[in-house]
Scaffold this motif. Structure first.
Motif, PDB file in Angstrom:
ATOM      1  N   PRO A  95       7.994   8.270   5.653  1.00 59.55           N
ATOM      2  CA  PRO A  95       7.220   7.050   5.871  1.00 59.55           C
ATOM      3  C   PRO A  95       6.164   7.247   6.962  1.00 59.55           C
ATOM      4  CG  PRO A  95       9.423   6.813   6.783  1.00 59.55           C
ATOM      5  CD  PRO A  95       9.390   8.139   6.088  1.00 59.55           C
ATOM      6  N   ASP A 101       5.144   5.297   9.219  1.00 62.68           N
ATOM      7  CA  ASP A 101       5.327   4.680  10.534  1.00 62.68           C
ATOM      8  C   ASP A 101       6.673   5.077  11.121  1.00 62.68           C
ATOM      9  OD1 ASP A 101       6.484   3.402   8.467  1.00 62.68           O
ATOM     10  OD2 ASP A 101       5.586   1.444   8.833  1.00 62.68           O
ATOM     11  N   TYR A 104       7.278   6.858  13.732  1.00 55.56           N
ATOM     12  CA  TYR A 104       7.206   7.212  15.155  1.00 55.56           C
ATOM     13  C   TYR A 104       7.264   8.717  15.330  1.00 55.56           C
ATOM     14  CZ  TYR A 104       7.145   2.931  17.859  1.00 55.56           C
ATOM     15  OH  TYR A 104       6.753   1.785  18.460  1.00 55.56           O
ATOM     16  N   GLN A 143       3.766   9.787  11.266  1.00 56.36           N
ATOM     17  CA  GLN A 143       2.923   8.807  11.948  1.00 56.36           C
ATOM     18  C   GLN A 143       1.760   9.502  12.651  1.00 56.36           C
ATOM     19  OE1 GLN A 143       4.919   5.654  14.015  1.00 56.36           O
ATOM     20  NE2 GLN A 143       3.310   5.493  15.557  1.00 56.36           N
ATOM     21  N   GLU A 159       2.876   8.342   0.472  1.00 57.80           N
ATOM     22  CA  GLU A 159       3.950   8.708   1.395  1.00 57.80           C
ATOM     23  C   GLU A 159       5.254   8.916   0.645  1.00 57.80           C
ATOM     24  OE1 GLU A 159       4.757   5.523   4.188  1.00 57.80           O
ATOM     25  OE2 GLU A 159       4.562   4.016   2.649  1.00 57.80           O
ATOM     26  N   LYS A 162      12.705   8.386  16.718  1.00 60.56           N
ATOM     27  CA  LYS A 162      13.071   7.046  17.179  1.00 60.56           C
ATOM     28  C   LYS A 162      14.546   6.944  17.573  1.00 60.56           C
ATOM     29  CE  LYS A 162      12.518   2.181  15.858  1.00 60.56           C
ATOM     30  NZ  LYS A 162      12.569   1.218  14.759  1.00 60.56           N
ATOM     31  N   LYS A 218       9.821  -1.826   4.398  1.00 58.77           N
ATOM     32  CA  LYS A 218       8.681  -1.017   4.857  1.00 58.77           C
ATOM     33  C   LYS A 218       8.166  -1.484   6.227  1.00 58.77           C
ATOM     34  CE  LYS A 218       7.587   2.128   2.376  1.00 58.77           C
ATOM     35  NZ  LYS A 218       7.926   3.505   2.519  1.00 58.77           N
ATOM     36  N   ILE A 247      10.343  -0.487   9.615  1.00 59.74           N
ATOM     37  CA  ILE A 247      10.667   0.865  10.089  1.00 59.74           C
ATOM     38  C   ILE A 247      10.266   1.020  11.552  1.00 59.74           C
ATOM     39  CG2 ILE A 247      10.198   3.324   9.779  1.00 59.74           C
ATOM     40  CD1 ILE A 247       9.748   2.765   6.834  1.00 59.74           C
ATOM     41  N   GLN A 248       9.111   0.440  11.894  1.00 58.63           N
ATOM     42  CA  GLN A 248       8.604   0.682  13.233  1.00 58.63           C
ATOM     43  C   GLN A 248       9.160  -0.250  14.317  1.00 58.63           C
ATOM     44  OE1 GLN A 248       4.289   0.843  13.735  1.00 58.63           O
ATOM     45  NE2 GLN A 248       4.658   2.887  14.529  1.00 58.63           N
ATOM     46  N   GLU A 267      14.781   4.558   6.063  1.00 65.25           N
ATOM     47  CA  GLU A 267      15.184   4.720   4.668  1.00 65.25           C
ATOM     48  C   GLU A 267      16.340   5.700   4.473  1.00 65.25           C
ATOM     49  OE1 GLU A 267      11.382   5.525   2.934  1.00 65.25           O
ATOM     50  OE2 GLU A 267      10.743   3.457   3.155  1.00 65.25           O
ATOM     51  N   GLN A 319       0.661   3.499  -5.570  1.00 67.22           N
ATOM     52  CA  GLN A 319       0.543   3.714  -4.130  1.00 67.22           C
ATOM     53  C   GLN A 319      -0.900   3.999  -3.743  1.00 67.22           C
ATOM     54  OE1 GLN A 319       2.634   6.221  -0.898  1.00 67.22           O
ATOM     55  NE2 GLN A 319       3.822   6.556  -2.725  1.00 67.22           N
ATOM     56  N   ASP A 345       5.929   2.965  -1.721  1.00 64.01           N
ATOM     57  CA  ASP A 345       6.410   3.969  -2.666  1.00 64.01           C
ATOM     58  C   ASP A 345       7.668   3.512  -3.386  1.00 64.01           C
ATOM     59  OD1 ASP A 345       7.230   4.601   0.254  1.00 64.01           O
ATOM     60  OD2 ASP A 345       8.835   5.437  -0.954  1.00 64.01           O
TER      61      ASP A 345
END
Lengths: 372, 305, 353
Positions: free
Chosen positions: A46, A48, A50, A54, A75, A234, B113, B116-117, B219, C310, C317
């Motif tokens: 992904p 994002d 971290y 990213q 992604e 993270k 989604k 995640i951050q 995920e 996407q 995704d």
């Protein structure tokens, strides 16, 4: 934003002096027409996280603002034939002429295979070891000397550790990881040679529960400063902070996650590397096949120090950093022993950052507790 | 010798609870579902969806306990889909479980989604060892607040199944649907309710993952822990209290690798990951015979016929 | 219209209706997230089957699924529910990569066939083990398959990143790459490797075996009615274990192709869930080998289209996973409608058997 704006002349001076080689040869200077371009960026996780992904996504976000550049992104693309089809799809369906497959596992065989079928498309891979004899001319690799950042992490860790035990959570014992573990350890031991680094390998690039458990196990053993080399730091940062320990970041800036525990960090800054490659493509210059750079070229940077880092530590790290930028500092110099007592770099020998031997490192230096 | 053995023991004990808590909830959930005569392979999807829901709930509301509720709700709803659809004629519960697993993980990844951050408020640990002078002991005894809840659920489930009318109904439906029908019970309704309750319990496991340990959403958070529960239930022979010990054992096995590496004993980390599966398989091979079903197994269970 | 034709129409119509309903539901889901549903549907079609590239993309993704689906379908014909296909794939991949460590493989087509044979045998052994544990020890094959798959995946990682690791595979720990002469190329005129042809041939062969040979028929009898099989003296143990071995061989072969046609070496990237996806393919195809072919292509198409969703719309995704989740849940639930299709004005009163 000033530092992110790429300046080609500066970049050439930077990489040139740092010894980064551009096998494609010298570029003719002078303004040339910049044609519009579609580029494709592919991430293994992904955007994002971290972490690794990213860092690339942040650079890509900057690229999107440049007029004439269209970006398509995907992604969570696995390192299977799926990534081959994604690359081919970006070319066939979106008209991309320059691709950035960013995960290490994309390089061989996937990117090489697709590059052979699309000789007019340029491919720039992050981390791969491109060699002119083996790989097509329309492919190339770029990477940064992030071990400089990990050495500086180590210097700060060396000042901050009370127990003299520091910890490293790693995914797999591969050269890029071993180089970071060793640099971190050497940095810390430059402050206090009694310091040891304990390393735990989790076995995979992203395994949140194992990473948390590794952090806890090390904390139980008295480790009080952590760093890591996994895709998404993270979990390690948060877990270390919860245990009241310090942590040095990696890949991207994680200070927001644990401001009270985050000392500093080794971050990527891909903007300049990607810009150099895009610029060559837009002006029709040869594809830069092999790009490397460290602090000096601006490929990597360090996170701002946390407020708990004392003046003496900052001064020490800043002095080393200044030497690195001036090209007067080698991390791996003889005499260097590995942690079984074997001499891996004889007295008098020093590896410059550019030394290709470093990219196949297969030992842990003295002071690291762990086995490959 | 003691400087290696003791630290590793403490680390493994603490780790068994840390790593084992999600196992405890999913295995209890699966245990209840299977006692009613149905298998739910979709529990992996339940675990992933509920951990996303827990994190999202805590993030949006600012309270981790609201996140825990959201996890139970999400778990019950997704398991409910499985429960209701498996009640239909000709619908295979193994296949539906895998479809539900895909639906649950898909929804969780899609909706999760943007999660995640961020950081969400997490559950505060219960500090049992705060009087101890040993830092290791303190760490090992700062307990996941959901763990005591899991122990209570295990005790309650064991008692309910053995001693109450309600437990008898679930077991009867699981052992002989015909006998249950003869008593005028709605087999489908019992199974659906048991599956939903199982999903809610498994949802607590999701909350434990995203709100306590490791305490964030991404995920790969579960990576198959929901599927391991299927093995765990067999390992525990469908007894809730045995689920508790089995979860701690599996959790401890997961913690052993890092703990050994932390004292410098390296290598073979993949083999450590394989130990729980090898152990369960070994027990199955030793305990099964071709002539009768595994002791304790509900006879209506499709994987036991 | 004969009842048989009616049953066939129904067998095809139910999943198609279910997929249509799933697409509708996914459109609503996408619209709720702010994505234009019409464009989503259009891109799904374009990405899966819109042009030559999309077709090849879908077919390439379908190829391994045909083989891993057989790993479920064939034991299912013998009455077993084997979901350990991922494990058979992994041992197959390992065997293909390992053979050159054990012997000199001739650098020719026969060498390629030899390394594929290794993958087939390894997969067959894996399948047979599951079948044997079931027949001789009474260990449930669903559970043992799942456990064995986890077990061999970890062993695989240990071996390819440990004892069998090629020291030259620096940052991507792998076994030694296969010699170029052993690698499997693409079908002429297409950007799809030969695994597709083998997958189709395997599905066709399996369906001929089931329909027209005594052995295949006996297997179905054992699966359909074990008691009857016992009464007529069929060797149930042998038939069941053989069916598991054939299924395992198919999944093992897909692992062989992953190494010899895609990855060039065995490494952790080989483990990508193809075995698990095959389970769903087989169920949707009702464990009929011939039906596996179109189902695998449609599933491959969804995967191919997800990539486009996407890139063009910026959808997550996981969109395709949501769509597949909807589709599979609905397809499996649609089974309840079987036997309900009747010709107008006829057989209204007749009860479904």
């Amino acid at each position: 934003m000033e530092h992110k704006q790429w300046n080609r002349r500066q970049w050439i001076q930077g990489t040139g002096a740092a010894g980064a080689s551009l096998l494609a040869g010298a570029w003719p200077l002078g303004a040339q027409a910049q044609s519009p371009i579609t580029i494709g960026v592919i991430y293994v996780g992904p955007r994002d996280d971290y972490g690794y992904n990213q860092a690339h996504a942040e650079a890509t976000a900057e690229l999107k603002k440049v007029p004439g550049i269209k970006v398509v992104e995907e992604e969570n693309v696995p390192e299977t034939q799926a990534v081959q089809k994604t690359m081919q799809g970006m070319i066939s369906q979106d008209g991309a002429t320059l691709l950035f497959p960013t995960s290490f596992g994309y390089f061989d065989p996937h990117m090489i295979a697709i590059a052979g079928k699309n000789p007019n498309v340029r491919f720039s891979h992050c981390g791969g070891l491109w060699t002119a004899a083996k790989h097509p001319a329309n492919t190339g690799s770029y990477f940064g000397y992030i071990d400089e950042g990990q050495y500086l992490n180590g210097v700060i860790a060396g000042h901050m550790s009370k127990s003299k035990k520091i910890g490293f959570i790693a995914a797999k014992p591969i050269p890029q990881v071993l180089q970071n573990i060793n640099a971190f350890t050497l940095g810390a031991r430059s402050v206090d040679p009694k310091i040891t680094t304990t390393v735990i390998f989790t076995g995979d690039w992203s395994m949140p529960v194992k990473e948390a458990e590794a952090t806890n196990s090390l904390a139980d053993q008295g480790v009080d400063v952590f760093t890591m080399h996994v895709d998404g730091p993270k979990v390690v940062v948060e877990t270390a902070a919860k245990r009241g320990k310090f942590v040095c970041g990696y890949h991207a800036n994680q200070s927001k996650l644990a401001p009270a525990a985050y000392l500093t960090g080794a971050e990527w800054n891909w903007t300049s590397a990607m810009n150099a490659i895009i610029d060559a493509a837009r002006t029709g210059k040869p594809h830069p096949n092999f790009i490397r750079g460290g602090l000096k070229a601006g490929f990597i940077k360090t996170s701002p120090y946390g407020s708990m880092v004392p003046e003496a530590a900052r001064k020490n790290a800043d002095a080393v950093k200044a030497k690195m930028i001036a090209g007067q500092f080698d991390i791996f110099t003889g005499e260097l022993k590995d942690n079984t007592g074997k001499i891996v770099i004889p007295k008098g020998q020093a590896f410059k950052q550019t030394a290709i031997e470093l990219e196949s490192m297969n030992y842990l230096v003295e002071g690291v507790i762990g086995k490959i | 010798m003691n400087d290696i053995v003791l630290p590793v023991l403490w680390a493994v004990l603490g780790g068994a609870i840390r790593v084992g808590t999600p196992f405890l909830f999913v295995s209890l959930g699966e245990c209840l579902t299977e006692q009613s005569g149905r298998i739910n392979l979709g529990l992996e999807g339940v675990l992933v969806l509920s951990s996303m829901a827990a994190f999202g709930g805590a993030y949006l509301s600012g309270s981790p306990w609201i996140g825990v509720m959201a996890a139970m709700l999400a778990g019950a709803l997704l398991a409910g889909v499985h429960g209701v659809l498996c009640g239909l004629r000709r619908v295979n519960d193994i296949a539906m479980g895998i479809a539900v697993m895909m639906l649950g993980t898909g929804l969780a990844f899609y909706l999760g989604k943007p999660l995640i951050q961020p950081q969400a408020p997490t559950l505060a640990p219960i500090m049992l060892g705060s009087t101890s002078s040993s830092a290791q002991l303190q760490a090992a005894l700062s307990i996941n607040p959901l763990f005591p809840l899991g122990v209570l659920i295990a005790l309650a489930l064991a008692w309910l199944l053995a001693n109450t009318r309600w437990g008898l109904i679930v077991r009867m439906v699981g052992d002989s649907a015909d006998a249950a029908r003869a008593q005028g019970l709605s087999v489908n309704r019992v199974r659906t309710l048991a599956t939903m309750a199982g999903g809610a319990i498994a949802g607590l496991g999701g909350a434990s993952l995203s709100l306590f340990y490791p305490g964030s959403w991404n995920e790969l958070l579960s990576s198959g822990q929901g599927l391991i529960a299927i093995a765990l239930v067999i390992f525990a022979r469908w007894r809730p209290l045995a689920c508790l010990w089995a979860s701690l054992l599996f959790g401890g096995a997961g913690a052993l690798g890092p703990a050994l590496q932390s004292v410098g004993i390296n290598g073979a980390y993949y083999l450590f990951n394989a130990v729980p599966y090898a152990l369960t398989l070994l027990i199955l091979v030793l305990a099964c015979t071709p002539y009768r079903r595994l002791q304790g197994a509900p006879s209506e269970l499709s994987v036991q016929r | 219209m004969s009842p048989r034709l009616l049953a066939t129409i129904e067998a095809a119509a139910l999943p198609i209706l279910a997929v249509a309903a799933a697409l509708l539901a996914f459109g609503v889901f996408a619209a709720w997230g702010g994505y234009p549903p019409l464009e989503v549907w259009r891109l799904l079609f374009v990405g899966a089957f819109g042009d030559a590239f999309s077709w090849q993309n879908s077919l390439q993704r379908a190829a391994p699924l045909m083989l891993t689906a057989l790993c479920v379908a064939i034991p299912a014909q013998a009455g077993l529910m084997v979901i350990g296909g991922e494990g058979a794939l992994v041992v197959g991949a390992l065997a293909t990569a390992a053979l050159p460590y054990l012997m000199t493989v001739p650098p020719s087509l026969s060498g390629t066939l030899l390394i594929l044979l290794a993958s087939v045998l390894a997969g067959a052994a894996f399948g047979a083990l599951i079948g044997a544990m079931r027949q001789w020890r009474g260990v449930n094959e669903t559970i043992s398959g799942l456990l064995l798959a986890y077990l061999v995946i970890n062993l695989f990682k240990h071996v390819v990143e440990g004892p069998m690791r090629d020291p030259a595979s620096l940052n991507k720990p792998s076994t030694r790459p296969l010699d170029d002469s052993l690698m499997i190329g693409t079908i002429p005129g297409m950007d799809v490797h030969w695994g597709l042809v083998w997958g189709v041939v395997a599905c066709v062969a399996a369906s001929i075996w089931l329909a027209f040979t005594t052995h295949g028929f006996s297997t179905r009898v054992v699966g359909g009615n074990p008691r009857a099989a016992g009464l007529v003296g069929l060797p149930a143990h042998r038939l069941v274990i053989t069916a598991c071995a054939i299924g395992g061989a198919a999944a093992g072969l897909s692992g062989g192709f992953e190494v010899a046609a895609v990855h060039t070496a065995a490494n952790a990237s080989v483990i990508s869930g193809l075995g698990y996806a095959g389970i769903l393919v087989s169920f949707v195809a009702r464990h009929q080998p011939l039906a596996i072919i179109p189902v695998a292509i449609v599933l491959g198409g969804f995967g191919a289209a997800g990539s486009l969703l996407q890139r063009r719309l910026g959808m997550p995704d996981a969109s395709v996973q949501v769509l597949l989740g909807f589709a599979f849940v609905l397809i499996l639930a649609a089974e309840v409608g079987r036997g309900r299709l009747r010709l107008p004005g006829r057989a209204r009163g007749a009860k479904a058997p």
